[in-house]
Design a protein around this motif. Structure first.
Motif, short mmCIF file in Angstrom:
data_model
loop_
_atom_site.label_atom_id
_atom_site.label_comp_id
_atom_site.label_asym_id
_atom_site.label_seq_id
_atom_site.Cartn_x
_atom_site.Cartn_y
_atom_site.Cartn_z
N TRP A 104 0.82 -1.21 0.00
CA TRP A 104 0.00 0.00 0.00
C TRP A 104 0.86 1.26 0.00
O TRP A 104 0.42 2.32 -0.46
N GLU A 105 2.09 1.18 0.52
CA GLU A 105 2.98 2.33 0.55
C GLU A 105 3.60 2.59 -0.82
O GLU A 105 3.81 3.74 -1.22
N VAL A 106 3.91 1.54 -1.55
CA VAL A 106 4.64 1.67 -2.82
C VAL A 106 3.69 1.95 -3.99
O VAL A 106 4.06 2.65 -4.94
N MET A 107 2.48 1.43 -3.91
CA MET A 107 1.55 1.54 -5.04
C MET A 107 1.31 2.98 -5.51
O MET A 107 1.35 3.25 -6.72
N PRO A 108 1.07 3.97 -4.62
CA PRO A 108 0.84 5.34 -5.11
C PRO A 108 2.01 5.89 -5.90
O PRO A 108 1.82 6.61 -6.89
N HIS A 109 3.22 5.56 -5.50
CA HIS A 109 4.41 6.03 -6.22
C HIS A 109 4.50 5.38 -7.60
O HIS A 109 4.86 6.04 -8.58
N PHE A 110 4.21 4.11 -7.66
CA PHE A 110 4.24 3.40 -8.94
C PHE A 110 3.22 3.97 -9.91
O PHE A 110 3.54 4.24 -11.08
N LEU A 111 2.00 4.22 -9.44
CA LEU A 111 0.97 4.77 -10.31
C LEU A 111 1.29 6.21 -10.72
O LEU A 111 1.05 6.61 -11.85
N ALA A 112 1.84 6.99 -9.77
CA ALA A 112 2.21 8.37 -10.09
C ALA A 112 3.28 8.43 -11.16
O ALA A 112 3.29 9.33 -12.00
N MET A 113 4.20 7.46 -11.15
CA MET A 113 5.24 7.40 -12.18
C MET A 113 4.61 7.26 -13.56
O MET A 113 5.03 7.91 -14.52
N GLY A 114 3.59 6.41 -13.68
CA GLY A 114 2.94 6.23 -14.97
C GLY A 114 2.15 7.44 -15.41
O GLY A 114 2.01 7.70 -16.61
N GLU A 115 1.64 8.21 -14.45
CA GLU A 115 0.84 9.38 -14.79
C GLU A 115 1.67 10.50 -15.40
O GLU A 115 1.12 11.43 -16.00
#
Length: 415
Positions: A104-115
């Motif tokens: 749950w901590e890493v997922m927002p960063h991963f998605l933000a990278m794609g955005e």
């Protein structure tokens, strides 16, 4: 309760809170800043988070209350400030996580990278939905470094049992694991999603019987006056093999002679080739339709978005059973391959990036395979006969060619 209030959401049961008689109702969480419970008269209960994007405060849906526990929703909100959306100034090389970071901590960063432009907006939306619906509720509290292939396999089976979005969910989780490797959270080359199929290789779609196609075309003629946009869209889908989104969002400026040049599609820029019947439909519509889009929306400025209700009526009128709109694309591909058109050409007509995607649509009838095998054996015979003049060699060649033809035909008959 007031229409909007702030309480500790842990003190109530979100699934039993009364819904508003109309519109929506917001209940803000006093413990996780920015998190709210949104209740709608339609019955939807969702978690919503307020965040700043480009200097403006906006609301974004995290997911359904029934699928995301409150604790996970709070973790998701707490992780948002670590990497604001579309913030390209944050150095990706900086250590962002502890060695025990959880999914749950890493997922927002991963998605933000794609955005930031790595993925198409539609892909970002699908991956975010898959993360919030299928990954975080089930795996969100797991440490990234501890996730094992056996656990992922069980998770994949659970998701597949209740959703058709399992491919996107697995792709999202796999991408997250690769992202974790890049940030030192996992050893290189130990992606636990490796080896699990993201794409089912199966016989998708079907070659529709001639009688079925005739019933469909007759139904379109009969329903045309009642819903001309939908009927013309279905006709073009059948005649071009294009995707539904490509036809519904088609713009007049993109049509150049016998082709429609799309700036963007599921696989990027591509061309839809228009045969004579398709061009005739478009020419007729051009005389009646004004505006930017070939299929404008009825009540808003933009293209048509959905075809489901109209397709249900068309399907019922033509007695098509459970036939899907996408099956028209399968039929287009199957007709091409069955009539001897090269798979790579069919793939170009469909807008595929690789031949494997085309193979999923190409269901060659046994008769076509047998005919092809016969042609191959004949050419082998003529070629070898020109090199060897003795009768024994010719007979041996004929027997070999006959075996090749027979084996290919038998393989076609059995699979």
């Amino acid at each position: 309760m007031r229409r909007a209030e702030t309480i500790d959401l842990n003190t109530i049961n979100p699934a039993s809170v009364a819904l508003p008689p109309q519109g929506e109702r917001m209940i803000h969480d006093s413990e996780a800043k920015g998190l709210s419970l949104r209740l709608r008269a339609t019955g939807a209960r969702t978690w919503v988070v307020k965040e700043k994007v480009g200097g403006k405060t906006t609301s974004r849906t995290l997911g359904l209350v029934a699928l995301i526990p409150l604790a996970t929703a709070r973790h998701m909100v707490a992780a948002q400030p670590l990497l604001p959306h579309n913030d390209t100034n944050v150095p990706t090389s900086a250590p962002l996580f502890s060695p025990d970071a959880r999914i749950w901590e890493v997922m927002p960063h991963f998605l933000a990278m794609g955005e930031t432009g790595r993925w198409k907006p539609s892909t970002v939306r699908k991956m975010r939905a898959a993360a919030h619906t299928h990954i975080l509720p089930l795996l969100g509290l797991r440490k990234v470094r501890d996730l094992e292939p056996e656990e992922v396999a069980r998770w994949q089976m659970d998701v597949a049992a209740k959703s058709t979005a399992v491919r996107m969910a697995l792709s999202t989780l796999s991408g997250l694991m690769l992202y974790a490797e890049d940030h030192g959270l996992r050893d290189p080359g130990c992606n636990p999603c490796r080896g699990l199929r993201k794409k089912q290789r199966s016989k998708r779609g079907q070659l529709l019987p001639t009688a079925t196609v005739r019933r469909l075309w007759t139904a379109l003629d009969r329903l045309h006056d009642a819903m001309p946009n939908a009927c013309d869209a279905v006709r073009l889908l059948l005649l071009t093999g294009a995707r539904r989104s490509e036809i519904l969002s088609l713009e007049w400026d993109r049509i150049i002679g016998p082709r429609a040049v799309l700036q963007d599609s599921k696989t990027g820029p591509r061309t839809i080739w228009l045969n004579a019947p398709a061009r005739m439909i478009l020419d007729t519509r051009r005389e009646m339709i004004t505006g930017r889009y070939v299929f404008p929306a009825a009540r808003m400025d933009g293209p048509m978005r959905v075809l489901d209700h109209a397709w249900s009526m068309i399907r019922k009128k033509a007695q098509l059973g459970t036939l899907r709109v996408h099956d028209l694309r399968h039929h287009f591909a199957s007709v091409g391959v069955s009539n001897g058109i090269d798979l790579r050409l069919v793939g170009q007509l469909l807008g595929h990036q690789d031949i494997d995607s085309t193979l999923g649509y190409a269901h060659l009838p046994t008769a076509a395979l047998t005919k092809s095998a016969t042609r191959i054996s004949g050419r082998l015979d003529r070629s070898l006969r020109g090199q060897h003049s003795d009768t024994t060699t010719r007979r041996r060649t004929l027997r070999t060619a006959a075996v090749v033809s027979s084996n290919v035909a038998m393989e076609a008959a059995h699979g």
